[in-house]
Design an enzyme around this catalytic site. Sequence first.
Site, PDB file in Angstrom:
ATOM      1  N   HIS A  31       0.835  -1.204   0.000  1.00 13.01           N
ATOM      2  CA  HIS A  31       0.000   0.000   0.000  1.00 13.01           C
ATOM      3  C   HIS A  31       0.873   1.258   0.000  1.00 13.01           C
ATOM      4  O   HIS A  31       1.245   1.767   1.049  1.00 13.01           O
ATOM      5  CB  HIS A  31      -0.918  -0.006   1.224  1.00 13.01           C
ATOM      6  N   HIS A  51       1.679   5.178  -2.163  1.00 11.24           N
ATOM      7  CA  HIS A  51       1.277   6.181  -3.152  1.00 11.24           C
ATOM      8  C   HIS A  51       2.549   6.782  -3.731  1.00 11.24           C
ATOM      9  O   HIS A  51       3.291   7.462  -3.021  1.00 11.24           O
ATOM     10  CB  HIS A  51       0.425   7.268  -2.490  1.00 11.24           C
ATOM     11  N   LEU A  52       2.806   6.509  -4.991  1.00 13.56           N
ATOM     12  CA  LEU A  52       4.049   6.991  -5.608  1.00 13.56           C
ATOM     13  C   LEU A  52       3.839   8.289  -6.382  1.00 13.56           C
ATOM     14  O   LEU A  52       4.795   8.864  -6.881  1.00 13.56           O
ATOM     15  CB  LEU A  52       4.641   5.905  -6.508  1.00 13.56           C
ATOM     16  N   ASP A  75      -8.717   3.197  -3.733  1.00 12.20           N
ATOM     17  CA  ASP A  75      -8.172   3.714  -2.478  1.00 12.20           C
ATOM     18  C   ASP A  75      -8.327   5.228  -2.345  1.00 12.20           C
ATOM     19  O   ASP A  75      -7.992   5.973  -3.249  1.00 12.20           O
ATOM     20  CB  ASP A  75      -6.697   3.364  -2.337  1.00 12.20           C
ATOM     21  N   HIS A  95     -10.690   0.863   0.788  1.00 19.19           N
ATOM     22  CA  HIS A  95     -10.484   1.925   1.775  1.00 19.19           C
ATOM     23  C   HIS A  95     -11.855   2.103   2.422  1.00 19.19           C
ATOM     24  O   HIS A  95     -12.754   2.693   1.828  1.00 19.19           O
ATOM     25  CB  HIS A  95     -10.012   3.192   1.053  1.00 19.19           C
ATOM     26  N   HIS A 134      -5.517  -0.426   5.533  1.00 18.51           N
ATOM     27  CA  HIS A 134      -5.242   0.385   6.733  1.00 18.51           C
ATOM     28  C   HIS A 134      -6.337   0.359   7.800  1.00 18.51           C
ATOM     29  O   HIS A 134      -6.942   1.363   8.135  1.00 18.51           O
ATOM     30  CB  HIS A 134      -4.924   1.831   6.370  1.00 18.51           C
ATOM     31  N   ASN A 177      -5.794   9.577   6.661  1.00 19.20           N
ATOM     32  CA  ASN A 177      -7.111   8.973   6.560  1.00 19.20           C
ATOM     33  C   ASN A 177      -6.959   7.496   6.244  1.00 19.20           C
ATOM     34  O   ASN A 177      -6.411   7.170   5.201  1.00 19.20           O
ATOM     35  CB  ASN A 177      -7.914   9.678   5.465  1.00 19.20           C
ATOM     36  N   ASP A 232       0.978   2.638   3.752  1.00 18.44           N
ATOM     37  CA  ASP A 232       0.166   3.743   3.220  1.00 18.44           C
ATOM     38  C   ASP A 232       1.044   4.981   3.026  1.00 18.44           C
ATOM     39  O   ASP A 232       0.626   6.105   3.316  1.00 18.44           O
ATOM     40  CB  ASP A 232      -1.023   4.048   4.143  1.00 18.44           C
ATOM     41  N   HIS A 247       3.582  14.208   0.774  1.00 18.45           N
ATOM     42  CA  HIS A 247       3.049  15.525   0.411  1.00 18.45           C
ATOM     43  C   HIS A 247       4.158  16.550   0.588  1.00 18.45           C
ATOM     44  O   HIS A 247       4.980  16.428   1.503  1.00 18.45           O
ATOM     45  CB  HIS A 247       1.872  15.910   1.316  1.00 18.45           C
TER      46      HIS A 247
END
Lengths: 341, 433
Positions: free
Chosen positions: B64, B66-67, B155, B182, B238, B284, B311, B315
Amino acid sequence: MSPTATPARRQLHPPPVPVSPFPYHPGSLLSAQDLTLDGLSHLLTRATALENEDPLVRSRILAKRRVALLFYESSTRTRTSFELAAKGLGADTTLVSSLSSSIEKGESLKDTGLTLRALGAETIILRHNSSGAAWLLEAETRLPVLNAGDGMHEHPTQALLDLRTILAHLRPGVQAVSAETLAGVTVSIVGDILHSRVARSNMLLLPRLGARVLLCGPKELLPELAAAAGPGIAIERDFDAALRQSQAVMMLRIQAERLAGLQLDLELYKANYQLTGPRLAAHAPEAIVLHPGPIIRGLEITAGVADGPQSVILEQVRNGVAIRMAVVERALTASQQGGRA
Amino acid sequence: MTALAILGGHLIDPAAGVDLLKDILLKDGRVAEIAGPGKLKQANGAESLDATGLTVAPGLIDMHVHLREPGQGYKETIASGTAAAAAGGFTSVAAMPNTLPVNDSPEIARWMQAPERGAAIRVFPVAAATRGSKGEAINDYAAMKSAGAVAVSDDGHPILKDSVMRETLAAAARVGLTVIQHAEDTRLTQGGSMNLGPVSFKLGLRGMPPEAESGMVERDIRLVTELRDIRAHLHVAHTSTAAALNAVRQARRNGLRVTCEVTPHHFLLSEEHVGLYNTNAKMNPPLRAAADRDAMIEAILDGVVDVIATDHAPHAVHEKEVEFENAPNGITGLETALGLCLRWLHKEWKMPLGRVLSLLSAQPAALLNLKGRGTLVAGSFADVVIFDPKAEWTYNARETRSKSRNTPFDGWTMQGKVRWTISEGRVAYSSPA
């Protein structure tokens, strides 16, 4: 495996919660909880001293010091009284409001704060629609920040001026406060607790002086978990029962701008929670009536009560100037002693 | 292709039941031979790594992450995200589809896996469950699977409609893919920026009730029950609430294919860690009550939790330096997962090392059906992590290989220092002793 057959719970020692670094600056007033009882006594004493001071002498205390007022929300009382307080001490003030500044163009709170600091602001008084904004501003600028209301969170100077008002009536002459000063006193806070920063600051401050705080309102505006916010707080949904126990009653406005789609039956609300002359006479004929303003006459309070003999609403406004003089003085003198970041 | 011999290390391969001193020979991207110390037969001419005193294990798998590519390269790129993953001991990651545009087409899935992306390790795309992740029309899962997708998920955008979720579960089951949900009933969380409870009340923040998660998990389990004949597989992403975990536990007792993952932050932190509006504690699902956090720990130790996943959600600094309610959700996690799991699950809560590693490699590999990964038996992919299990170190977010450093674990003590990460036979990361 049935739930009863689960193994005995292990003794877990999860990572501790780190100690808060706030406030970074000793002159900041972010939360009503930032002040020790000694600090509180000092502020109350200074408020009285400054109020009684010769205006010409007073105006030399912070002569030409620079105070910025940064307002992201409209305000009459808080803004004007902070401005009068700072000017009364001789400081130069400048007002930046979200509707007439680069905030409209998308400038962030951080950049706005850094810009004010670069312009020479020595303290920033912040009113903001987001809870926690004052903490962000302090962390980014390291200036003394005075929280003039952050979202639904806190409004510490309002709690201080409310305290000064309550003391003047229930404990006349008292300035040095202790954990027993308000022992035996019950203060009811009534109405839209959920969206109220005034309620939060007061419910955290008053019990520290021994007062009991009763929260009163409908479930939509007063969730059960509010009672867990701190010690000395209880919920009483029956307004008349709350009134009967109270020496001070603090009425709150329904914050229409923060209801976020919540629909309320206003007629039902008025029937249950409006402070009317007959209700006050029947259940709390001796209590003082406070309201942080703005009041909506005919909704949470009738005109007769607002203008009546038990109302101390305009006294609260006057106390705002005295308290804010003491708070601004503290912000700028603490920075002199503590060194500027 | 050159061969690489890992000598003198302690091999822990939970899937193979191995926990012994072993030498390992890697050749042509695969595990060629495993033998007792000094006993490799084909190691002539191979380069060697001295793993004396170190643990050698199957490369970690994070199902899990996020790229952010395509579309948000300022937060992370596939190259920077996988470099961070390699530093954390990971050799495979499953990349969530909430990119710009959403990964709902074979073209995007292939683009993410192209050599031009410069990935340090293997990236397995998770396909969007519905077109544009809008929760309306389901994708062509067979085509997405052919393009390399290992699961389907929207997700960040839960599939709310019962009919669409049922169709998603059924269609994914037909092509042998897992549905990762999710679980959040967004009708209950609108405007919320942290867990609903006394802390959110005190901070004046609108809250997200735990029931928004558990209610959705219960709904999904009902649908899986209806589809039990075709063995639909639901994976709860998650997991953060005790109630959701209980629902998963019960579903498994009923013989359903329901699995779940827990993140390090949800088993280590509680809503109290939001402190005074720390936006690096905003994600989240949100950090929950201490009782929920404790339930995550218990469930991991009791074996209810199938997988630890991070997860990882990078940012940019400026996006997090804002008012709490305006900050985006998510924290980075690839570089801290192993160090936190060893420090807390293993050292503090006495979970055997092999079980900890299994949660981070063998179990996600089995769950996503990644053949030849999550183990180091001869013939499997040469995905290896070599770490010093005793070393303590302090995480410094400023030194991250990720493009972002939005982590609540900056300055935390970690246990277990990664020395080498080897992806299909190539050294993807190495650090001095």
